[in-house]
Design a protein around this motif. Structure first.
Motif, PDB file in Angstrom:
ATOM      1  N   ARG A 157       2.245   1.640  -3.475  1.00 36.73           N
ATOM      2  CA  ARG A 157       1.175   2.111  -4.357  1.00 36.73           C
ATOM      3  C   ARG A 157       1.086   3.642  -4.312  1.00 36.73           C
ATOM      4  O   ARG A 157       0.972   4.302  -5.350  1.00 36.73           O
ATOM      5  CB  ARG A 157      -0.161   1.483  -3.945  1.00 36.73           C
ATOM      6  N   ASP A 200      -6.693  -1.497 -11.813  1.00 32.42           N
ATOM      7  CA  ASP A 200      -5.828  -0.856 -10.810  1.00 32.42           C
ATOM      8  C   ASP A 200      -6.514  -0.793  -9.441  1.00 32.42           C
ATOM      9  O   ASP A 200      -6.682   0.276  -8.848  1.00 32.42           O
ATOM     10  CB  ASP A 200      -5.423   0.560 -11.265  1.00 32.42           C
ATOM     11  N   ALA A 246      -6.610  -1.472  -5.489  1.00 30.47           N
ATOM     12  CA  ALA A 246      -5.603  -1.472  -4.437  1.00 30.47           C
ATOM     13  C   ALA A 246      -5.513  -2.808  -3.716  1.00 30.47           C
ATOM     14  O   ALA A 246      -4.409  -3.324  -3.465  1.00 30.47           O
ATOM     15  CB  ALA A 246      -5.887  -0.363  -3.428  1.00 30.47           C
ATOM     16  N   GLU A 247      -6.663  -3.387  -3.354  1.00 30.56           N
ATOM     17  CA  GLU A 247      -6.643  -4.640  -2.592  1.00 30.56           C
ATOM     18  C   GLU A 247      -7.888  -5.464  -2.890  1.00 30.56           C
ATOM     19  O   GLU A 247      -8.990  -4.917  -2.975  1.00 30.56           O
ATOM     20  CB  GLU A 247      -6.565  -4.354  -1.096  1.00 30.56           C
ATOM     21  N   HIS A 290       0.822  -1.215   0.000  1.00 31.86           N
ATOM     22  CA  HIS A 290       0.000   0.000   0.000  1.00 31.86           C
ATOM     23  C   HIS A 290       0.859   1.269   0.000  1.00 31.86           C
ATOM     24  O   HIS A 290       0.489   2.272  -0.625  1.00 31.86           O
ATOM     25  CB  HIS A 290      -0.958  -0.018   1.184  1.00 31.86           C
ATOM     26  N   SER A 302      -1.107  -3.519  -6.592  1.00 34.75           N
ATOM     27  CA  SER A 302      -2.248  -4.190  -5.960  1.00 34.75           C
ATOM     28  C   SER A 302      -1.755  -5.232  -4.977  1.00 34.75           C
ATOM     29  O   SER A 302      -0.666  -5.788  -5.133  1.00 34.75           O
ATOM     30  CB  SER A 302      -3.131  -4.873  -7.009  1.00 34.75           C
TER      31      SER A 302
END
Length: 271
Positions: A160, A218, A220-221, A157, A171
């Motif tokens: 990112r 795209d 993140a999680e 994170h 990710s």
């Protein structure tokens, strides 16, 4: 990010999740570079998906750098390789601690460091880190695994945030127990037979689909887990101690103890 026509490096490609990821990406016209230690398994997969193999041992520090050199410039990196060493913390040999840290945490960090430089120059690219529900919830007999997966998730994170201004996506994927892959295939202990598989597990193909979706949009999680596990993960974010108590209440800690002890007895304490 558009997948067709790109090149992806996948570590741990000889395992069940890695194979599923390679197949899913190849089906979307991605050129796949398959990294791992089992050359025979990699060769069979490469023939199936039209990929290129790179034999690499991520437990060796020079092995990570050599793998990245052999791969050359890539558009997508999937840091999927990992090891699981279940035991009470006092039972971990020091060399096992080093191996878990090197494979689960250091190797993905080095991969990101080397790949990001070229991706920034290109103004595009995507890095996928394979964390785990164990990166969100404390699990009995898995302190070392928890530490590496929590660390990897936090690293992902933060990276990112660092790379977003350069057009590079990052990710993190957090699978729960994956049937037909990883530790569950080697464990003598499983949930009761009356509990449907969909309640306690997900498939390698579902993880692969999550990887493709994360890169394409795209994201993140993505947590690849049944709703009861996602609930405990959310609870853990508020109160890790409460999440541990809930696991004890429903007997999940006893299963975790059984898995760890069974693997140790079988001599497969490091997977």
């Amino acid at each position: 990010m558009r997948l067709a026509g790109t090149t992806a490096l996948i570590t741990g490609a000889s395992g069940g999740i890695g194979r599923a990821i390679a197949r899913a990406l190849a089906a979307r016209r991605v050129r796949v570079l398959l990294a791992g230690r089992d050359r025979a398994a990699l060769s069979a997969l490469a023939e199936e998906v039209g990929g290129r193999i790179i034999t690499a041992d991520l437990g060796e520090r020079d092995g990570v750098i050599e793998m990245m050199k052999q791969a050359g410039p890539v558009d997508i990196v999937v840091a999927n390789a990992g090891v699981f060493a279940p035991a009470l913390v006092t039972h971990h040999p020091l060399d096992v601690i080093d191996t878990c840290l090197d494979v689960n945490l250091r190797a993905p960090m080095v991969m990101a460091r080397l790949a990001a430089e070229e991706m920034i120059a290109a103004g595009r690219g995507h890095i996928v880190f394979m964390s785990s529900v164990g990166g969100t919830v404390p699990i009995a007999r898995a302190a070392l695994y928890n530490a590496t997966k929590y660390g990897l998730r936090g690293f992902a994170h933060a990276v990112r945030a660092d790379l977003a201004p350069y057009g590079v996506g990052v990710s993190v994927i957090c699978p729960s127990v994956i049937r037909d892959a990883g530790m569950i295939t080697r464990s003598p202990v499983r949930p009761p037979a009356w509990v449907p598989a969909r309640v306690w597990s997900r498939s390698p193909e579902q993880v692969a689909q999550a990887v493709c979706r994360a890169v394409r949009h795209d994201i993140a999680e993505i947590m690849v887990a049944p709703w009861p596990i996602r609930f405990v993960a959310g609870l853990s974010g508020l109160s890790p101690a409460l999440a541990v108590r809930l696991q004890r209440l429903v007997g999940a800690d006893r299963i975790a103890h059984g898995v760890a002890d069974g693997l140790v007895r079988r001599g497969t304490s490091t997977l």
